[in-house]
Structure formats: C-alpha cells, structure tokens
Design an enzyme around this catalytic site. Structure first.
Site, PDB file in Angstrom:
ATOM      1  N   ASP A  65      -4.430   1.900   3.780  1.00  0.00           N
ATOM      2  CA  ASP A  65      -5.151   0.827   4.468  1.00  0.00           C
ATOM      3  C   ASP A  65      -4.953   0.928   5.974  1.00  0.00           C
ATOM      4  OD1 ASP A  65      -6.109  -0.114   2.102  1.00  0.00           O
ATOM      5  OD2 ASP A  65      -5.117  -2.058   2.180  1.00  0.00           O
TER       6      ASP A  65
ATOM      7  N   ASP B 279       0.860  -1.179   0.000  1.00  0.00           N
ATOM      8  CA  ASP B 279       0.000   0.000   0.000  1.00  0.00           C
ATOM      9  C   ASP B 279       0.901   1.234   0.000  1.00  0.00           C
ATOM     10  OD1 ASP B 279      -2.110  -1.854   0.534  1.00  0.00           O
ATOM     11  OD2 ASP B 279      -1.659  -1.684   2.687  1.00  0.00           O
TER      12      ASP B 279
ATOM     13  N   ASP C 244      -1.889  -2.365  -4.720  1.00  0.00           N
ATOM     14  CA  ASP C 244      -2.762  -2.849  -3.646  1.00  0.00           C
ATOM     15  C   ASP C 244      -3.553  -1.657  -3.120  1.00  0.00           C
ATOM     16  OD1 ASP C 244      -3.976  -4.633  -1.947  1.00  0.00           O
ATOM     17  OD2 ASP C 244      -2.313  -4.772  -0.555  1.00  0.00           O
TER      18      ASP C 244
ATOM     19  N   ARG D 284     -13.816   0.480  -2.271  1.00  0.00           N
ATOM     20  CA  ARG D 284     -13.188   0.679  -0.963  1.00  0.00           C
ATOM     21  C   ARG D 284     -12.901   2.156  -0.698  1.00  0.00           C
ATOM     22  NH1 ARG D 284      -8.939  -4.457  -0.410  1.00  0.00           N
ATOM     23  NH2 ARG D 284     -10.440  -6.067  -1.021  1.00  0.00           N
TER      24      ARG D 284
END
Length: 447
Positions: free
Chosen positions: A271, A228, A267, A321
C-alpha cells in the site's frame, strides 16, 4: 505516445551499477556496466536506472548504495533484522542482505509465537469479543468500545511490536539469491522517510491475529485487519522490485465468518498512502490476495503527491486494487493481469481510478477466461481518469476504458493532465508479456 529513444526491451536492458569494490579501488568514476542477465550484477549496490518511473525523478533512488562496512548487514532472523534496521532517526546509508526466510512471529531467541502468546494477560478472548459486540446486542451504529475492545487493541499492539519492521531512510533491503529470501508474517513500514529500495524478497502470510469489527463499514459491517506486507506512509523515492506477495499458506478461503462477514486477517500487499510520492513498483508478482494495492488512503488526500509507476508486474489471483488509485498521477504499463479465478480468489476489478486520480494505462495484457466481462476490468467513482492505449485482452487490442464506460453510470474520464516521460523499459507491444514476465518477475529470479 511516440516511443522515446531510451526505450528498450526488458530482456536486453543493461544497467549501471556503482559497486563498493570499484569505488574503493578507484576504478574510473566507480561506475561499472553490467548485464542484468549475466549473473554479475551487484544487487546490493544497484540503484534505480535513470528514467525508470517516478522514483527516478529528482534525486533518484539509490537506497543504501553508499553504505560503509559498518552499515552493511546479513540477517537471517527477526532479531538480526531489527538490529540491522536500527532507528528510523539514523539516516546513514545501510544495506541489509536478507538470507533465507525470516519469521516475524518469533521472539528474540527465535521461539515461535502464536496469537495466544500475544493475547496472554490482556484479557482478550475471541469468544467473549463475539458475544459482547454481536450486532443483535451492540447494534450497528458505533464502533466497539469497552473491556473486550481494549483487550483486543492491547493484544494487537503486542503483535505489532513484534512484526512491524520500521525502515529508515537510505536503506536497501535485498534478498540473497538462492536462499528463498523473504519475510513471513511481517510488515515493512516505510514511513516519512526518503530513498528506500526493497528487492528480491518474498512476503507471505502477513496476518492480523486480532481484526477489529466495524459494524459501520459498508451495509453489513466488516472485519478489518491492520497490517500490509509492505506499507508506504508519507514515503518518497521508493523502489520495490522483483518481490513476491502472497497470502499463502493461509488463504482467504480458510477464514471463518462471524456476524455473517468474513473474519479477514489480511490487509494490503503493498500500500502507498499518506501522501507518499515518487514510487516505482517493477517486476513483482502479486498472487492470492484480495485488497492488493492502495494508492492514496482517502478521497481527501491533498493533490501533488502519490506519483507512482507500476510496470512489468504480474497480477494473478487478485480480487481487487491492482491498484486502487486516488488523487495522484499513476503510470501503469507492461503489466500482466490474469483474472482467472485462482485458489478461490475471483477478480472483481483490476484498476480503480477515483478521487480525481490521473491514470495512464498502456500496453498491459489481460487474460480473461471464457465468460469474463471486459467491462469489469476497470472501476471508478465517476471522478477519476484512465487514459488507455495499446492494452490487450486475450491478445487482441481492446479499449478497456470504453468497455467499462459503456456498462457503467460512473464513467471514467479518458483524458489526463500529464504526460509520462520517465518510461525506461516501456515496451510498445504487450503481446509477449504472458511469456516474458513468467520467468522474469518476482523474488528468486535475480542472480
């Protein structure tokens, strides 16, 4: 929810800044009041304001505001950044000023490194990997194993050692205004530490040279990458503010397909997982990305953590997301979602509430193109909650939760077990967000 007395508009907001110079000079209590738009704020010592989201809870988030001269750094290269970060066991407050763009894929001498450099000597070759784990030969019931998978993992480990930057507790990482400050190709790892501030930085091109094939992921298998741009794992009291996240210049549309699936080298953008807690994400720009923000890494995360506030962020060209939430208490307010397809990134949904997540989504603005379905702005697994109010779609107040529930068998619950109180900056009307956030979010706008 009635508007508490501490609410004020973003444009008129004033902040309290503790400056090292004031403290050293013994001016009063060392607290200086400055206007955030007057060009006089000491960004490097600025701390999160009171009641500004979950990260202001308890001890608050001050980052490296108390850093002494020996722990104040200006960095322009990967090697300088690594040295400034030091060891994660060293919790002395530190300020790291990032000047210009740091390329994570360089060696200590500044030489550019390629995927081939990381793979050299490991025995890994993509062509060999594709041949060895072709589902027609290897099947779809188990993860790859054997020589090529070991070689892939070894090459990935080499890359990780170069591009993963481990951030210690009590750190402020701040981009120097006017220098196009940021990190390209790298990942900030904020893991099992407390009190970190990340501001005014652009994160781009965080790419995994060696994605792993997982034939058991979904019905058709998937290529999964490891990095990430910013990852929180078991972290607490983190403030991410005025940053920009993007895949550019390598967009997903440029990814090849192997075994019929996209060879995904990206990715997450930011996060928040592994029971991270007390996080405020404010005034960032997320653009050109697929799996953008994961809050909670699995449906079995323990309760009591993953308390996150997201406010005044811009989400544009985001597939999904924004965020996906699990378990925790998440406050999503005054965000602007433009779900128009951008650079090939077509939105599947914005907010997903699952695994009993308790989401309050209020005063957000969605721009939906002609033919777009309001019912697809949200998603869930039938156990998560979203309490919505004051949300606008193309300028019209819309019950986005009701729209989703009317079209879905896995309905979102509409009540939550908590009431947000850390709501500094909450604007009771979302109508001006497309205009005001256009010039007040992302890296490079702070002076």
């Amino acid at each position: 929810m009635a508007a508490p007395s501490h609410r004020r508009s973003l444009r008129s907001r004033r902040v309290l800044v503790v400056t090292a110079a004031a403290v050293a000079a013994g001016v009063g209590a060392g607290v200086v009041v400055m206007n955030a738009n007057a060009g006089t704020v000491d960004l490097y010592h600025q701390t999160l304001a009171a009641k500004d989201g979950w990260a202001s809870s308890g001890t608050g988030t001050t980052g490296g505001a108390k850093a002494d001269a020996a722990h104040t750094f200006t960095v322009s290269t990967r090697a300088e950044l690594v040295k400034a970060l030091g060891s994660v066991t060293d919790t002395a407050p530190r300020i790291i000023k990032v000047k210009g763009t740091i390329d994570a894929n360089t060696n200590d001498a500044g030489k550019k490194l390629s995927c081939a450099d990381y793979a050299a000597g490991t025995g890994y070759a993509l062509s060999s990997y594709l041949k060895e784990y072709d589902p027609a030969v290897h099947g779809r019931s188990k993860l790859p194993s054997g020589a090529q998978e070991k070689a892939r993992a070894a090459a990935q480990t080499r890359q990780a050692k170069n591009i993963v930057f481990k951030v210690p507790a009590n750190t402020s990482l701040v981009g120097v205004p006017g220098t196009a400050a940021g990190i390209t190709g790298g990942m900030l790892q904020i893991q099992n530490v407390d009190n970190v501030i990340v501001r005014n930085l652009s994160f781009a091109a965080t790419e995994d040279c060696f994605p792993q094939w997982d034939p058991t992921d979904g019905d058709d298998g998937n290529w999964n990458s490891a990095y990430d741009s910013v990852t929180l794992r078991g972290a607490t009291h983190v403030w991410a503010d005025h940053n920009t996240f993007t895949d550019a210049p390598h967009l997903d549309s440029a990814n090849p397909r192997y075994y019929g699936r996209e060879y995904q080298i990206h990715d997450g953008a930011l996060d928040i997982t592994k029971s991270s807690d007390l996080v405020t994400v404010s005034r960032n720009r997320f653009t050109d990305h697929d799996k953008t923000m994961l809050i909670g890494s699995s449906d079995s995360e323990p309760a009591g953590k993953l308390r996150v506030s997201l406010h005044h962020n811009v989400w544009k060209g985001i597939v999904q997301r924004a965020p996906l939430t699990r378990v925790g208490q998440v406050h999503i307010y005054d965000n602007y979602y433009d779900v128009t397809t951008l650079d090939g990134y077509a939105t599947q949904y914005s907010i997903n509430s699952r695994a009993k997540a308790q989401v309050v989504a209020e005063d957000n603005y969605w721009k939906v193109p002609a033919g777009g379905k309001v019912a697809k702005l949200l998603s869930g697994d039938g156990t998560g909650s979203v309490k919505g109010s004051g949300n606008l779609v193309n300028g019209t107040v819309t019950d986005v939760v009701a729209a989703y529930n009317a079209a879905s068998s896995k309905k979102l619950k509409t009540t939550v077990n908590w009431t947000p109180t850390l709501t500094a900056g909450l604007e009771t009307s979302a109508k001006d967000l497309p205009t005001t956030l256009a010039t007040t979010t992302g890296a490079g706008v702070l002076k």
